[in-house]
Design a protein around this motif. Structure first.
Motif, short mmCIF file in Angstrom:
data_model
loop_
_atom_site.label_atom_id
_atom_site.label_comp_id
_atom_site.label_asym_id
_atom_site.label_seq_id
_atom_site.Cartn_x
_atom_site.Cartn_y
_atom_site.Cartn_z
N VAL A 66 0.83 -1.21 0.00
CA VAL A 66 0.00 0.00 0.00
C VAL A 66 0.86 1.26 0.00
CG1 VAL A 66 -1.75 1.30 1.26
CG2 VAL A 66 -1.87 -1.20 1.18
N GLU A 67 1.86 1.32 0.86
CA GLU A 67 2.67 2.53 0.99
C GLU A 67 3.56 2.75 -0.23
OE1 GLU A 67 4.86 2.44 4.60
OE2 GLU A 67 3.07 2.45 5.90
N GLN A 68 3.97 1.69 -0.91
CA GLN A 68 4.84 1.83 -2.07
C GLN A 68 4.07 2.11 -3.37
OE1 GLN A 68 4.85 -0.60 0.15
NE2 GLN A 68 6.91 -1.31 0.67
N THR A 69 2.77 1.87 -3.35
CA THR A 69 1.98 2.03 -4.58
C THR A 69 1.82 3.51 -4.93
OG1 THR A 69 0.76 -0.02 -4.16
CG2 THR A 69 -0.24 1.57 -5.69
N LEU A 70 2.11 3.84 -6.15
CA LEU A 70 1.97 5.22 -6.63
C LEU A 70 0.49 5.55 -6.84
CD1 LEU A 70 4.80 5.10 -9.33
CD2 LEU A 70 4.96 5.97 -6.99
N PRO A 71 0.09 6.79 -6.56
CA PRO A 71 -1.32 7.19 -6.74
C PRO A 71 -1.66 7.35 -8.22
CG PRO A 71 -0.02 9.08 -6.07
CD PRO A 71 0.91 7.90 -6.03
N GLU A 72 -1.96 6.25 -8.87
CA GLU A 72 -2.22 6.27 -10.31
C GLU A 72 -3.67 5.91 -10.60
OE1 GLU A 72 -0.72 3.81 -14.20
OE2 GLU A 72 0.76 4.49 -12.74
N ARG A 73 -4.28 6.67 -11.50
CA ARG A 73 -5.67 6.43 -11.86
C ARG A 73 -5.78 6.22 -13.37
NH1 ARG A 73 -8.68 7.76 -7.47
NH2 ARG A 73 -10.60 7.57 -8.68
N GLN A 74 -6.64 5.30 -13.76
CA GLN A 74 -6.90 5.07 -15.18
C GLN A 74 -8.09 5.92 -15.62
OE1 GLN A 74 -7.43 0.72 -15.21
NE2 GLN A 74 -5.65 0.61 -16.54
N PRO A 75 -7.90 6.78 -16.62
CA PRO A 75 -9.05 7.54 -17.13
C PRO A 75 -9.99 6.64 -17.91
CG PRO A 75 -7.11 7.97 -18.46
CD PRO A 75 -6.65 7.11 -17.32
N ILE A 76 -11.27 6.93 -17.82
CA ILE A 76 -12.30 6.17 -18.55
C ILE A 76 -13.04 7.13 -19.46
CG2 ILE A 76 -14.36 4.72 -18.35
CD1 ILE A 76 -13.37 3.97 -15.52
N HIS A 77 -13.03 6.86 -20.75
CA HIS A 77 -13.67 7.74 -21.74
C HIS A 77 -14.70 6.97 -22.56
CE1 HIS A 77 -9.91 10.06 -21.06
NE2 HIS A 77 -10.64 11.11 -21.39
N ALA A 78 -15.67 7.70 -23.03
CA ALA A 78 -16.54 7.21 -24.09
C ALA A 78 -16.05 7.85 -25.38
CB ALA A 78 -17.99 7.59 -23.82
N VAL A 79 -15.88 7.05 -26.44
CA VAL A 79 -15.37 7.57 -27.70
C VAL A 79 -16.38 7.28 -28.81
CG1 VAL A 79 -12.96 7.38 -27.03
CG2 VAL A 79 -14.05 5.47 -28.20
N TYR A 80 -16.40 8.18 -29.79
CA TYR A 80 -17.36 8.05 -30.89
C TYR A 80 -16.85 8.87 -32.07
CZ TYR A 80 -18.53 12.26 -28.28
OH TYR A 80 -18.43 13.44 -27.58
N TYR A 81 -17.42 8.61 -33.25
CA TYR A 81 -16.95 9.26 -34.47
C TYR A 81 -17.81 10.45 -34.88
CZ TYR A 81 -13.19 6.25 -36.09
OH TYR A 81 -11.99 5.61 -36.22
N ARG A 82 -18.95 10.62 -34.27
CA ARG A 82 -19.89 11.64 -34.74
C ARG A 82 -19.26 13.03 -34.74
NH1 ARG A 82 -25.39 9.52 -35.78
NH2 ARG A 82 -25.34 7.45 -34.89
N ASN A 83 -19.32 13.70 -35.88
CA ASN A 83 -18.81 15.06 -35.98
C ASN A 83 -19.90 16.09 -35.75
OD1 ASN A 83 -16.11 14.40 -36.65
ND2 ASN A 83 -16.78 13.86 -38.70
N THR A 84 -21.15 15.65 -35.88
CA THR A 84 -22.27 16.55 -35.67
C THR A 84 -22.82 16.34 -34.27
OG1 THR A 84 -23.74 14.89 -36.63
CG2 THR A 84 -22.85 16.56 -38.11
#
Length: 297
Positions: free
Chosen positions: A258-276
């Motif tokens: 626990v003490e050695q673990t770096l505070p790292e977070r994985q970002p979560i995104h929704a992705v899509y192709y819509r340009n409009t």
């Protein structure tokens, strides 16, 4: 217009599924019916779109060019239907969602019943893949991606982030002991990913002060598989909170180093192709995810 939307859909489905038989199954039609529709389309266009052999189908040059336009036409029809649904304030139609197996099972599936009650006219199609996919080829409306985004051609909406932790089952720790330092990991079985090396960089520093790249004693392509292995007491694993928080809450997995673990977070995104403007279906789904996703930080 001589060509019908049904013919375009059949053509695209044959290409995407790889065979007339697979396309017929997907479309709920007979093989002969799909074959006739494809032949009728080629007759209308006065060209060969697909070369057929007993073993495979191959797009001709004309077929490749027409495929691009066919996808655009169906996308435009979907867009028009979305706008009509938005006007009625009753989002409707099929929404194709793609996510990695762990996120699908642990985050999305538990929320489906509530989403369907709120938006009964949206037809969810949930597909899982642990590798990045081409949204256009897979006819996916929105994909959930975890980690740093690499494809700049996609539009993205941040949903949340999830902390990484190093975990083991109490049964494993009882037999092999709890590691006290990063160097102690050399005496343990480490569970890692087989297909994406970046996921085997754990949030720890090695002796040189660099992020630790582990040498897995056992590998799997899916985080859910690694979770199950850790629960069975096979070894130590590094996974995200969205996948393991209930295991920790119930005491089935325990955090180590626990003490050695770096505070790292994985970002979560929704992705899509819509340009409009985003379709109402996508907006409703993503808003619901943000509202309902819960796991302790």
């Amino acid at each position: 217009m001589k060509t019908t939307l049904e013919e375009l859909q059949v053509f695209i489905t044959v290409v995407d599924s790889g065979s007339i038989t697979a396309a017929a199954t997907q479309l709920g039609q007979t093989v002969s019916g799909v074959s006739r529709t494809l032949s009728r389309l080629e007759q209308k266009l006065a060209t060969t779109l697909l070369r057929r052999t007993t073993r495979r189908l191959a797009l001709t040059e004309e077929g490749s060019s027409f495929l691009v336009h066919a996808r655009q036409i169906l996308a435009a029809v979907d867009e028009a239907e979305d706008q009509m649904a938005l006007r009625r304030q009753q989002p409707a139609g099929r929404l194709r969602v793609n996510a990695a197996v762990p996120f699908l099972l642990h985050v999305i599936v538990p929320l489906v019943a509530g989403f369907c009650r709120r938006y009964p006219k949206i037809e969810l199609e949930l597909n899982s893949d642990d590798q990045f996919i081409d949204l256009l080829e897979q006819r996916t409306d929105v994909a959930i991606r975890i980690g740093t985004l690499r494809d700049s051609t996609l539009h993205a909406r941040p949903l949340r982030s999830s902390c990484l932790r190093i975990l083991a089952s109490p049964a494993y720790l009882e037999i092999y002991g709890q590691p006290k330092t990063v160097d102690d990991l050399t005496n343990h079985c480490l569970l890692g990913f087989s297909q994406t090396e970046s996921l085997n960089h754990w949030p720890l520093h090695n002796a040189q002060g660099e992020r630790l790249l582990i040498k897995p004693g056992m590998m799997a392509s899916s985080g859910e598989t690694l979770r199950q292995l850790a629960l069975q007491g096979i070894g130590l694993v590094c996974l995200s909170d969205f996948l393991t928080w209930q295991d920790r809450q119930h005491g089935n997995l325990v955090q180590v180093l626990v003490e050695q673990t770096l505070p790292e977070r994985q970002p979560i995104h929704a992705v899509y192709y819509r340009n409009t403007q985003l379709s109402s279906r996508i907006v409703c789904f993503l808003d619901y995810l943000v509202e309902q996703m819960t796991w302790p930080d």
